[in-house]
Write a protein that holds these residues in place. Structure first.
Motif, PDB file in Angstrom:
ATOM      1  N   TYR A 289      -8.667   8.170 -10.084  1.00 36.43           N
ATOM      2  CA  TYR A 289      -8.079   9.088  -9.090  1.00 36.43           C
ATOM      3  C   TYR A 289      -6.608   9.291  -9.426  1.00 36.43           C
ATOM      4  N   VAL A 290      -6.084  10.468  -9.064  1.00 37.35           N
ATOM      5  CA  VAL A 290      -4.655  10.761  -9.155  1.00 37.35           C
ATOM      6  C   VAL A 290      -4.097  10.771  -7.723  1.00 37.35           C
ATOM      7  N   GLN A 291      -3.026  10.001  -7.507  1.00 37.72           N
ATOM      8  CA  GLN A 291      -2.473   9.916  -6.145  1.00 37.72           C
ATOM      9  C   GLN A 291      -1.007  10.325  -6.060  1.00 37.72           C
ATOM     10  N   GLY A 292      -0.296  10.431  -7.170  1.00 35.94           N
ATOM     11  CA  GLY A 292       1.122  10.776  -7.093  1.00 35.94           C
ATOM     12  C   GLY A 292       1.639  11.327  -8.384  1.00 35.94           C
TER      13      GLY A 292
ATOM     14  N   VAL B 135       7.665  10.247  -6.777  1.00 36.56           N
ATOM     15  CA  VAL B 135       8.416  11.035  -5.808  1.00 36.56           C
ATOM     16  C   VAL B 135       7.469  11.759  -4.870  1.00 36.56           C
ATOM     17  N   ARG B 136       6.376  12.265  -5.407  1.00 37.47           N
ATOM     18  CA  ARG B 136       5.372  12.971  -4.606  1.00 37.47           C
ATOM     19  C   ARG B 136       4.150  12.075  -4.459  1.00 37.47           C
ATOM     20  N   LEU B 137       3.637  11.985  -3.234  1.00 31.44           N
ATOM     21  CA  LEU B 137       2.465  11.174  -2.926  1.00 31.44           C
ATOM     22  C   LEU B 137       1.499  12.038  -2.132  1.00 31.44           C
ATOM     23  N   PHE B 138       0.239  12.042  -2.522  1.00 34.84           N
ATOM     24  CA  PHE B 138      -0.769  12.866  -1.846  1.00 34.84           C
ATOM     25  C   PHE B 138      -2.072  12.091  -1.787  1.00 34.84           C
ATOM     26  N   PRO B 139      -3.053  12.536  -1.009  1.00 33.10           N
ATOM     27  CA  PRO B 139      -4.336  11.831  -0.938  1.00 33.10           C
ATOM     28  C   PRO B 139      -4.989  11.739  -2.315  1.00 33.10           C
TER      29      PRO B 139
ATOM     30  N   ILE C 122       0.847  -1.182   0.000  1.00 32.54           N
ATOM     31  CA  ILE C 122       0.000   0.000   0.000  1.00 32.54           C
ATOM     32  C   ILE C 122       0.887   1.238   0.000  1.00 32.54           C
ATOM     33  N   PRO C 123       0.713   2.167  -0.935  1.00 37.26           N
ATOM     34  CA  PRO C 123       1.631   3.312  -1.050  1.00 37.26           C
ATOM     35  C   PRO C 123       1.752   4.126   0.229  1.00 37.26           C
ATOM     36  N   GLU C 124       0.631   4.363   0.913  1.00 39.33           N
ATOM     37  CA  GLU C 124       0.688   5.195   2.114  1.00 39.33           C
ATOM     38  C   GLU C 124       1.437   4.527   3.252  1.00 39.33           C
ATOM     39  N   ARG C 125       1.571   3.208   3.195  1.00 37.57           N
ATOM     40  CA  ARG C 125       2.219   2.477   4.287  1.00 37.57           C
ATOM     41  C   ARG C 125       3.594   1.933   3.895  1.00 37.57           C
TER      42      ARG C 125
ATOM     43  N   LEU D 253      -2.023   7.237 -11.582  1.00 33.98           N
ATOM     44  CA  LEU D 253      -3.475   7.137 -11.505  1.00 33.98           C
ATOM     45  C   LEU D 253      -3.866   5.735 -11.055  1.00 33.98           C
ATOM     46  N   PHE D 254      -5.038   5.639 -10.447  1.00 23.65           N
ATOM     47  CA  PHE D 254      -5.569   4.312 -10.150  1.00 23.65           C
ATOM     48  C   PHE D 254      -7.066   4.275 -10.412  1.00 23.65           C
TER      49      PHE D 254
END
Length: 492
Positions: free
Chosen positions: A486-489, A408-412, A381-384, A476-477
């Motif tokens: 969604y865009v997450q990073g 490199v950048r990860l956001f909600p 999981i990217p956030e973890r 995207l996922f």
């Protein structure tokens, strides 16, 4: 015998060492036991006296113990803490004699030859030991004899004092288990009718040797004093502390730095001999007016290099108020770590050393724990997949590796408009239009069911790496269970 003095040995057995360690700090009114997971089952490890009287015993399963004794209170055992406590008792026992060793995981052995007269005799010494331990809330059983084996037998099966020069008189009626034999040997001897040490002593040695091997006769001879068994005391841990008393008070920074360098040379020489490096140093400066000032230095990695450590001390020494002068200085390594030898060559780089020294300098100002870095975490999981830890913690070799690159950048996650299970050819994100030039994927990631994460309760995600004609490379996922994009990073 040595110079007319007969050897005398005390065996201390602490039958409730683990539970006494807990109860002397936090008393419990009732049955109490420590539990340890053994063979995939939680079993009783150490009990207090009230639990013994309830019929519980060591090795009993915890569920059965609760059925027999519903009011049983328990706590998990800590074997490492028990070992540290036993070593603390060993240091305390040095007050009776210099030769104190560890006996198993719950006992001590003392060679008191020539020491008993300092306590007005053996009886007074045993009484003093028992009284002090009882006051500390520690149960003990004592045995005193001419040999280590006889003393052990008395402490574990008889608790008494053996007559000097005649160990058989005290051991004859003790069970054969008192010879420190394996349980299988004890059972076999009992089946032959040899139930006491006296029975074995009266039996012919040759048949015993043929049937049970040399171990039985060796233990018997050690108990009877026919074969020596020494007490090997543990060496005291190395103390990494040096001090210097000055003939005249000093106060200049250069003078204090010079004395610090001489102290570091002595300390680092001891560190090198023991293949160790220091992490935390305390430099204490004592003034002539009885005041003291301590300079603490925390290092990003263990060091034993005099010049590197001295340069890191510069800021702390410059801030010291010398008052009317400093007449004594003490340098102590508060935390020491193992530092194996390193191969050095003319092509080696000191970039890592410079980085560690920079972290140490910044850490002296804001604290080493506030200088942080990212470390990978075993999670898809990217956030973890990462954790923020102090920079002084190094990543372990063979750590978590991800086959696919991560942004490199990860956001909600931020929703965009799209149809189908392929990334849209054009979309708007953050009020900007984008056109897809290239897409790579999908990479399906499922939620980790053992973790409670509201963001991942919806189900699986299909991740795509999308390169746009506008130059942005986005992550995207797509969520199949609830169709949406969604865009997450964002990649570099």
């Amino acid at each position: 015998m040595f110079n007319g003095i007969r050897k005398r040995v005390i065996s201390m057995w602490f039958p409730r060492l683990a539970s006494d360690r807990i109860l002397r700090v936090r008393a419990v009114d009732g049955p109490f036991a420590l539990t340890l997971k053994t063979d995939n089952a939680n079993r009783l490890y150490c009990l207090n006296a009230r639990a013994d009287r309830q019929g519980l015993h060591r090795g009993m399963s915890y569920s059965d113990a609760r059925a027999f004794c519903p009011d049983l209170q328990s706590a998990p055992a800590d074997l490492l803490a028990d070992t540290r406590f036993l070593h603390t008792l060993r240091r305390w026992a040095v007050r009776y004699c210099p030769w104190v060793g560890i006996e198993g995981d719950d006992g001590l052995v003392l060679d008191i030859t020539g020491s008993a007269h300092l306590f007005a005799g053996e009886d007074r010494m045993l009484a003093d030991i028992r009284q002090r331990l009882m006051r500390a809330g520690i149960s003990v059983r004592l045995g005193l004899a001419d040999t280590r084996g006889a003393a052990w037998a008395l402490s574990h099966h008889g608790e008494g004092v053996g007559e000097p020069g005649n160990p058989l008189a005290a051991l004859a009626n003790l069970p054969v288990a008192a010879l420190r034999l394996e349980q299988g040997t004890v059972t076999a001897l009992q089946r032959l009718g040899l139930r006491t040490i006296g029975n074995i002593e009266e039996t012919e040695r040759a048949p015993l040797a043929r049937r049970f091997g040399p171990a039985l006769l060796r233990r018997l001879d050690q108990a009877m004093g026919r074969q020596p068994e020494e007490v090997s005391p543990l060496a005291d841990p190395v103390h990494y502390g040096v001090r210097m008393t000055l003939p005249e008070p000093i106060g200049l920074v250069d003078d204090v730095t010079g004395v610090t360098e001489r102290l570091l040379e002595r300390l680092c020489a001891k560190l090198i001999r023991n293949e160790a490096g220091v992490r935390i140093l305390n430099l204490t400066l004592y003034r002539v007016d009885q005041g003291a000032h301590t300079v603490e230095l925390r290092l990003a990695r263990p060091l034993c290099d005099v010049q590197r450590i001295l340069s890191l001390f510069a800021r702390g020494i410059s801030e010291v108020d010398a008052g009317f002068g400093i007449d004594q200085m003490r340098l102590e390594a508060v935390e020491v770590a193992h530092l194996p030898p390193e191969q050095v060559s003319h092509v080696s780089s000191d970039r890592q050393n410079q980085l560690d020294d920079l972290i140490s300098r910044i850490g002296t100002r804001i604290g080493l724990e506030n200088v942080q870095r990212f470390l990978p975490v075993e999670s898809h999981i990217p956030e973890r997949a990462f954790a923020i830890v102090p920079a002084v913690l190094k990543s372990q070799p063979g750590g978590w590796a991800v086959e696919r690159p991560r942004p490199v950048r990860l956001f909600p996650p931020e929703p965009i408009v799209g149809q189908g299970n392929l990334p849209p050819d054009s979309f708007r994100w953050r009020r900007m239009p984008f056109t897809t030039a290239r897409r790579t994927g999908p990479e399906r990631i499922a939620p980790e069911w053992w973790l409670d994460d509201d963001n991942w309760c919806a189900g699986i995600r299909d991740y795509w790496k999308v390169e746009t004609w506008q130059g942005r490379r986005l992550w995207l996922f797509y969520t199949p269970q609830n169709p949406g994009w969604y865009v997450q990073g964002e990649f570099a």
